[in-house]
Motif scaffolding. Structure first.
Motif, PDB file in Angstrom:
ATOM      1  N   GLU A   6       0.806  -1.216   0.000  1.00  0.00           N
ATOM      2  CA  GLU A   6       0.000   0.000   0.000  1.00  0.00           C
ATOM      3  C   GLU A   6       0.844   1.273   0.000  1.00  0.00           C
ATOM      4  O   GLU A   6       0.518   2.227  -0.682  1.00  0.00           O
ATOM      5  N   PRO A  40      -1.319   2.148   9.615  1.00  0.00           N
ATOM      6  CA  PRO A  40      -2.652   1.581   9.817  1.00  0.00           C
ATOM      7  C   PRO A  40      -3.315   2.098  11.097  1.00  0.00           C
ATOM      8  O   PRO A  40      -4.406   1.664  11.433  1.00  0.00           O
ATOM      9  N   ASP A  54     -11.328   2.484   2.389  1.00  0.00           N
ATOM     10  CA  ASP A  54     -11.084   1.047   2.381  1.00  0.00           C
ATOM     11  C   ASP A  54      -9.609   0.691   2.260  1.00  0.00           C
ATOM     12  O   ASP A  54      -9.252  -0.489   2.247  1.00  0.00           O
ATOM     13  N   ALA A  56      -5.841  -0.101   3.310  1.00  0.00           N
ATOM     14  CA  ALA A  56      -5.293  -0.780   4.484  1.00  0.00           C
ATOM     15  C   ALA A  56      -4.420   0.141   5.332  1.00  0.00           C
ATOM     16  O   ALA A  56      -4.141  -0.165   6.487  1.00  0.00           O
ATOM     17  N   ARG A 102     -12.016  -5.442  -1.135  1.00  0.00           N
ATOM     18  CA  ARG A 102     -11.181  -5.294   0.052  1.00  0.00           C
ATOM     19  C   ARG A 102     -11.987  -4.544   1.101  1.00  0.00           C
ATOM     20  O   ARG A 102     -12.763  -3.638   0.780  1.00  0.00           O
ATOM     21  N   ALA A 104     -11.729  -2.710   4.992  1.00  0.00           N
ATOM     22  CA  ALA A 104     -10.894  -2.159   6.061  1.00  0.00           C
ATOM     23  C   ALA A 104     -11.785  -2.082   7.296  1.00  0.00           C
ATOM     24  O   ALA A 104     -12.750  -1.311   7.325  1.00  0.00           O
ATOM     25  N   TYR A 106     -12.090  -1.018  11.065  1.00  0.00           N
ATOM     26  CA  TYR A 106     -11.477  -0.093  12.020  1.00  0.00           C
ATOM     27  C   TYR A 106     -11.753  -0.647  13.412  1.00  0.00           C
ATOM     28  O   TYR A 106     -12.909  -0.767  13.817  1.00  0.00           O
ATOM     29  N   ALA A 135      -2.505  -8.468  10.687  1.00  0.00           N
ATOM     30  CA  ALA A 135      -2.569  -7.906   9.339  1.00  0.00           C
ATOM     31  C   ALA A 135      -2.289  -6.405   9.342  1.00  0.00           C
ATOM     32  O   ALA A 135      -1.986  -5.832   8.298  1.00  0.00           O
ATOM     33  N   ALA A 136      -2.371  -5.769  10.504  1.00  0.00           N
ATOM     34  CA  ALA A 136      -2.044  -4.341  10.615  1.00  0.00           C
ATOM     35  C   ALA A 136      -0.537  -4.109  10.580  1.00  0.00           C
ATOM     36  O   ALA A 136      -0.087  -2.969  10.474  1.00  0.00           O
ATOM     37  N   ILE A 150      -6.426  -0.355  11.561  1.00  0.00           N
ATOM     38  CA  ILE A 150      -7.120  -0.998  10.446  1.00  0.00           C
ATOM     39  C   ILE A 150      -6.694  -2.453  10.347  1.00  0.00           C
ATOM     40  O   ILE A 150      -5.504  -2.761  10.355  1.00  0.00           O
ATOM     41  N   VAL A 151      -7.692  -3.329  10.229  1.00  0.00           N
ATOM     42  CA  VAL A 151      -7.454  -4.736   9.926  1.00  0.00           C
ATOM     43  C   VAL A 151      -8.016  -4.961   8.525  1.00  0.00           C
ATOM     44  O   VAL A 151      -9.238  -4.947   8.340  1.00  0.00           O
ATOM     45  N   PRO A 152      -7.137  -5.139   7.531  1.00  0.00           N
ATOM     46  CA  PRO A 152      -7.623  -5.367   6.167  1.00  0.00           C
ATOM     47  C   PRO A 152      -7.966  -6.837   5.947  1.00  0.00           C
ATOM     48  O   PRO A 152      -7.354  -7.728   6.535  1.00  0.00           O
TER      49      PRO A 152
END
Length: 180
Positions: A6, A40, A54, A56, A102, A104, A106, A135-136, A150-152
């Motif tokens: 990203e 994130p 959205d 990541a 995708r 995101a 929060y 994943a963050a 954020i957890v994508p």
């Protein structure tokens, strides 16, 4: 894209130098760069406009400090879900390609961050995923101190999602994309 970095995408599309950790601001200025941070987490800097909700990661302007962490971005669907030490504050969705979107999520950790179950429901069926705090790409102690992070996750096309089911007990919430 599912396998992209990203922060590199942000540099490419914004034509701005971005960093995943606080840069040497003096050196950035010396080289003619405006210092930005990509993170994130809710950071104590002004958010850079134009980053979709959205994404990541969020982009922040290091030349514009704030006294409070950044609020949730515009376009995030508010949620009010808490399971033990994990709280889901909101979600945003965007197109990822390949028949997936995708998402995101929060999230705020009130203790040790842990995975949360999410199920996407729609007329086409259900898809289960796990929201993994790892994943963050930050250490658990950093996530515990954040106002949100954020957890994508990749999931089904959001146009066909009607409900989300969150947590072990399966709390159902209506899913609606802002502006849809």
């Amino acid at each position: 894209m599912p396998n992209s970095m990203e922060y590199l995408s942000l540099m490419f599309w914004s034509n701005r130098m971005t960093y995943r950790r606080p840069p040497d601001v003096v050196s950035a200025r010396k080289h003619g760069y405006h210092p930005y941070l990509v993170s994130p987490l809710a950071e104590r800097y002004a958010p850079v406009p134009g980053v979709p909700p959205d994404a990541a990661l969020r982009a922040y302007d290091l030349e514009a400090p704030r006294s409070e962490p950044a609020p949730l971005p515009d376009g995030v669907m508010p949620l009010a879900f808490r399971e033990k030490d994990m709280e889901v504050l909101g979600v945003a969705a965007g197109h990822a390609g390949g028949g997936r979107d995708r998402y995101a999520f929060y999230v705020r950790a009130h203790g040790v961050p842990r995975a949360l179950r999410v199920v996407f429901h729609g007329p086409g069926g259900s898809v289960e995923r796990m929201l993994e705090p790892g994943a963050a790409l930050r250490q658990p102690a950093t996530l515990r101190r954040a106002s949100w992070f954020i957890v994508p996750v990749l999931g089904p096309p959001s146009a066909g999602v009607t409900h989300l089911e969150l947590g072990a007990n399966g709390q159902r919430v209506t899913f609606s994309r802002p502006g849809a």
